[in-house]
Design a protein around this motif. Structure first.
Motif: not given
Length: 191
Positions: A75-85
């Motif tokens: 999800w860090v690739q899908y959503f630029p604001d997510i830094t960790k999943s």
């Protein structure tokens, strides 16, 4: 994985909640968005927060979309604001930890959330906040066959832990969710 493991959930053009023109825009890559009022939601009753559903067409079979989206560390690739999943525990109800960072005018907001994740194989994923830097948070992804590809509906309901009027939250969600879904489609369709 073969598509046979996913039960049939097909939406036909005459079952769509949009005009033929909007359906054509969806197929051409447009993200369709609908804002809901949280005051009518039994789950989230507040003057602060927002609720948005966005629909996206992916020219990929549903089993492939499902397999990629349930790979939560990606999800860090899908959503630029997510830094960790990160998946913390597996099972019927998964536990997921996500951290994100968002820059605003004069400050940067950092959020983290622990989610309980329930999957209905090939059809739906529900994310319910266990704890985090929100007053409340709920999200749902729904997958359906549509034409030669997949229709993905993503609903997000969020109440921040700081008092921000609903109108501002919904405006931000109306902008951010479609942008994030475009990025998700770009990553998924590259493979």
């Amino acid at each position: 994985m073969s598509a046979s493991y996913i039960s049939k959930s097909t939406i036909k053009a005459d079952q769509m909640p949009w005009s033929q023109e909007k359906q054509q825009l969806l197929i051409q890559g447009e993200i369709l968005v609908k804002t809901q009022n949280l005051n009518h939601s039994a789950q989230l009753h507040s003057l602060w927060g927002g609720s948005v559903t966005a629909w996206m067409y992916l020219p990929l079979v549903r089993s492939h979309v499902w397999q990629q989206i349930t790979d939560y560390p990606r999800w860090v690739q899908y959503f630029p604001d997510i830094t960790k999943s990160e998946v913390l525990t597996k099972g019927d109800v998964k536990r997921l930890y996500q951290a994100a960072q968002k820059a605003f005018f004069l400050f940067t907001a950092q959020v983290e959330i622990y989610l309980n994740v329930v999957e209905v194989l090939g059809q739906q994923i529900q994310f319910q906040m266990e704890k985090g830097t929100f007053e409340d948070f709920y999200a749902k992804l729904e997958f359906q066959d549509y034409g030669e590809g997949t229709l993905l509906a993503y609903t997000v309901q969020a109440i921040p832990n700081i008092p921000i009027p609903s109108i501002f939250i919904q405006q931000a969600m109306n902008f951010e969710l479609p942008a994030n879904m475009r990025k998700m489609r770009q990553v998924l369709c590259r493979e």
